[in-house]
Design an enzyme around this catalytic site. Structure first.
Site, mmCIF file in Angstrom:
data_model
loop_
_atom_site.group_PDB
_atom_site.id
_atom_site.type_symbol
_atom_site.label_atom_id
_atom_site.label_comp_id
_atom_site.label_asym_id
_atom_site.label_seq_id
_atom_site.Cartn_x
_atom_site.Cartn_y
_atom_site.Cartn_z
ATOM 1 N N GLU A 1 0.821 -1.202 0.000
ATOM 2 C CA GLU A 1 0.000 0.000 0.000
ATOM 3 C C GLU A 1 0.856 1.253 0.000
ATOM 4 O O GLU A 1 1.862 1.319 0.695
ATOM 5 C CB GLU A 1 -0.847 0.039 1.283
ATOM 6 C CG GLU A 1 -1.947 -0.981 1.290
ATOM 7 C CD GLU A 1 -2.568 -1.119 2.666
ATOM 8 O OE1 GLU A 1 -2.838 -0.082 3.306
ATOM 9 O OE2 GLU A 1 -2.780 -2.257 3.093
ATOM 10 N N CYS B 1 2.853 8.453 1.634
ATOM 11 C CA CYS B 1 3.300 7.526 2.664
ATOM 12 C C CYS B 1 3.622 6.218 1.959
ATOM 13 O O CYS B 1 2.767 5.641 1.304
ATOM 14 C CB CYS B 1 2.172 7.351 3.680
ATOM 15 S SG CYS B 1 2.547 6.162 4.963
ATOM 16 N N CYS C 1 5.068 -6.895 7.933
ATOM 17 C CA CYS C 1 5.996 -6.400 8.953
ATOM 18 C C CYS C 1 6.178 -7.469 10.012
ATOM 19 O O CYS C 1 5.261 -8.236 10.300
ATOM 20 C CB CYS C 1 5.435 -5.124 9.599
ATOM 21 S SG CYS C 1 6.569 -4.356 10.785
ATOM 22 N N CYS D 1 3.523 -5.283 16.545
ATOM 23 C CA CYS D 1 2.864 -4.301 17.415
ATOM 24 C C CYS D 1 1.375 -4.652 17.567
ATOM 25 O O CYS D 1 0.704 -4.993 16.590
ATOM 26 C CB CYS D 1 3.018 -2.886 16.856
ATOM 27 S SG CYS D 1 4.736 -2.360 16.765
ATOM 28 N N CYS E 1 -1.452 -2.814 15.347
ATOM 29 C CA CYS E 1 -1.174 -2.516 13.944
ATOM 30 C C CYS E 1 -1.654 -3.615 12.999
ATOM 31 O O CYS E 1 -1.503 -4.804 13.276
ATOM 32 C CB CYS E 1 0.321 -2.301 13.759
ATOM 33 S SG CYS E 1 0.779 -1.863 12.071
ATOM 34 N N CYS F 1 -2.172 1.718 8.071
ATOM 35 C CA CYS F 1 -1.319 0.935 7.178
ATOM 36 C C CYS F 1 -1.572 -0.551 7.315
ATOM 37 O O CYS F 1 -1.688 -1.088 8.399
ATOM 38 C CB CYS F 1 0.158 1.260 7.394
ATOM 39 S SG CYS F 1 0.650 1.378 9.104
HETATM 40 N N1 SAH Z 1 7.638 0.443 11.560
HETATM 41 C C1 SAH Z 1 7.712 1.873 11.552
HETATM 42 C C2 SAH Z 1 6.972 2.546 10.409
HETATM 43 C C3 SAH Z 1 5.650 1.975 10.007
HETATM 44 S S1 SAH Z 1 4.309 2.217 11.144
HETATM 45 C C4 SAH Z 1 7.247 2.419 12.892
HETATM 46 O O1 SAH Z 1 6.893 1.629 13.759
HETATM 47 O O2 SAH Z 1 7.299 3.615 13.096
HETATM 48 C C5 SAH Z 1 3.972 3.930 11.003
HETATM 49 C C6 SAH Z 1 3.212 4.510 12.175
HETATM 50 O O3 SAH Z 1 1.826 4.099 12.164
HETATM 51 C C7 SAH Z 1 3.781 4.064 13.505
HETATM 52 O O4 SAH Z 1 3.876 5.134 14.392
HETATM 53 C C8 SAH Z 1 2.753 3.049 13.925
HETATM 54 O O5 SAH Z 1 2.822 2.812 15.282
HETATM 55 C C9 SAH Z 1 1.458 3.720 13.464
HETATM 56 N N2 SAH Z 1 0.288 2.849 13.477
HETATM 57 C C10 SAH Z 1 0.238 1.514 13.343
HETATM 58 N N3 SAH Z 1 -1.013 1.067 13.485
HETATM 59 C C11 SAH Z 1 -1.789 2.146 13.707
HETATM 60 C C12 SAH Z 1 -3.189 2.330 13.948
HETATM 61 N N4 SAH Z 1 -4.026 1.314 13.988
HETATM 62 N N5 SAH Z 1 -3.626 3.603 14.158
HETATM 63 C C13 SAH Z 1 -2.771 4.655 14.106
HETATM 64 N N6 SAH Z 1 -1.458 4.534 13.878
HETATM 65 C C14 SAH Z 1 -0.966 3.295 13.698
#
Ligand code: SAH
Length: 347
Positions: free
Chosen positions: A92, A105, A112, A116, A119, A337
């Site tokens: 994406e 973006c 990944c 987390c 996510c 994402c």
């Molecule tokens: N791996 C990297 C970059 C990709 S995630 C990182 O962790 O920063 C990009 C951002 O989107 C991160 O801050 C991540 O925590 C956030 N993110 C992931 N899932 C999300 C969600 N459901 N709502 C809002 N932000 C989210």
């Protein structure tokens, strides 16, 4: 199988074509056709003779990503693209139209591995790293789209799509250098922000590259207990080590580091959490970007009320921490994402 030439650097194209006994200066012409004039075949390259076009076609293809699906948010501000590469892998990329320009973006990995808890990108694990050429292709795809349909171009970019950039370090740095080259888009390093889950070695390595890109660190918690619940990587790089690396990055590059802080109801959004966060980053050249959680179907977390978000912001501001709340874009098109890719995989 023919090699895909699309996404190679000028130096790589030079090396490949001189190996075929073609003149070195032709590489620049090929790069211009691919990256500036949108060519998808050698036959279109009119300043390159027929014989050379044929030699090139015998060895290479120009394989751009294909558009699998596109979604526009109802307010017209956000467009999401699901792009497919030659081996069937899909990622994406998102376009956001701001009054100050177009920002995109991009994804650095398909899926990944960070795990987390909030996510969507990590639900199916990591499929593979993207090459620097594939990341460039994401940017060029949207840049072409903007030029053709809206007479606009890509102005700024965040590496905040699916994937952990530091787990694909070489390709990501090569990509940032590539997109900065005048023969591609000439994007300034200051217009690029890389977001990481806090891989300490990666942050230190990036600081030493001497490319002044902005760094964002996904903190999401004020202490190890909460952070380890949300982000398994915290067991490897604890919060103090991550914040210390952020400080070093700011000291070395003189660039302000952004700490991203996802607000999740009842998990990390209390007054005490805000106070603890303020103590943690006090005295750093840093700012906090509060991100109201984008609820994800696969996950069970909720976003706090706007009053709670405002209170959290106020506590930081009172303590002289520069903080903003991220404006939401594209929630109606599942812009968190990984969500669209998951729908695609599950289909
Ligand atoms: N791996 C990297 C970059 C990709 S995630 C990182 O962790 O920063 C990009 C951002 O989107 C991160 O801050 C991540 O925590 C956030 N993110 C992931 N899932 C999300 C969600 N459901 N709502 C809002 N932000 C989210």
């Amino acid at each position: 199988m023919l090699e895909n030439i699309y996404g190679l650097t000028l130096a790589e194209i030079e090396q490949k074509i001189t190996a075929l006994k073609l003149q070195k200066f032709r590489a620049k012409q090929i790069a211009d056709w691919m990256y500036k004039k949108g060519a998808s075949s050698f036959a279109e390259m009119t300043n390159i003779g027929k014989a050379m076009q044929e030699t090139l076609s015998e060895h290479f293809v120009i394989q751009r990503p294909t558009l699998i699906e596109k979604w526009d948010s109802s307010d017209g501000e956000t467009t999401k693209f699901l792009l497919g590469f030659g081996d069937g892998v899909a990622v994406e990329s998102v376009l956001m139209r701001h009054n100050y320009g177009s920002s995109i973006c991009i994804s650095t990995q398909a899926g990944c591995a960070m795990g987390c808890a909030f996510c969507a990108s990590t639900v199916h694990g990591v499929e593979r790293n993207l090459t620097s050429g594939e990341m460039l292709a994401e940017v060029l795809f949207i840049d072409d789209y903007l030029r053709q349909n809206e007479d606009k171009k890509v102005d700024t970019m965040v590496l905040m799509g699916s994937g952990e950039p530091m787990m694909n370090y070489e390709n990501v740095v090569k990509f940032m250098r590539l997109v900065h080259e005048p023969y591609t888009l000439g994007i300034s390093y200051r217009s690029i922000t890389l977001s990481t889950a806090g891989i300490v070695e990666g942050i230190d390595r990036l600081a030493a590259e001497e490319i002044p890109v902005s760094l964002a660190i996904s903190l999401h918690a004020p202490n190890d207990d909460i952070r380890s619940e949300l982000m398994p990587i915290n067991k490897k790089y604890g919060i103090a080590a991550v914040v210390a690396a952020g400080k070093r990055y700011g000291d070395t590059t003189k660039r302000r580091v952004t700490y991203e802080y996802l607000l999740i109801a009842g998990v990390n959004d209390s007054d005490d959490n805000a106070k603890e966060l303020a103590r943690l980053i006090r005295g750093q050249l840093a700012s906090v970007n509060l991100i109201p959680l984008n609820p994800v179907t696969e996950r069970d977390f909720k976003r706090p009320s706007s009053a709670r978000i405002e209170k959290f912001l106020q506590i930081l501001t009172e303590r002289h921490i520069a903080a903003t709340v991220r404006r939401e874009m594209g929630t109606d098109i599942a812009a968190a994402c990984g969500q669209l890719r998951n729908q695609h995989i599950e289909k």
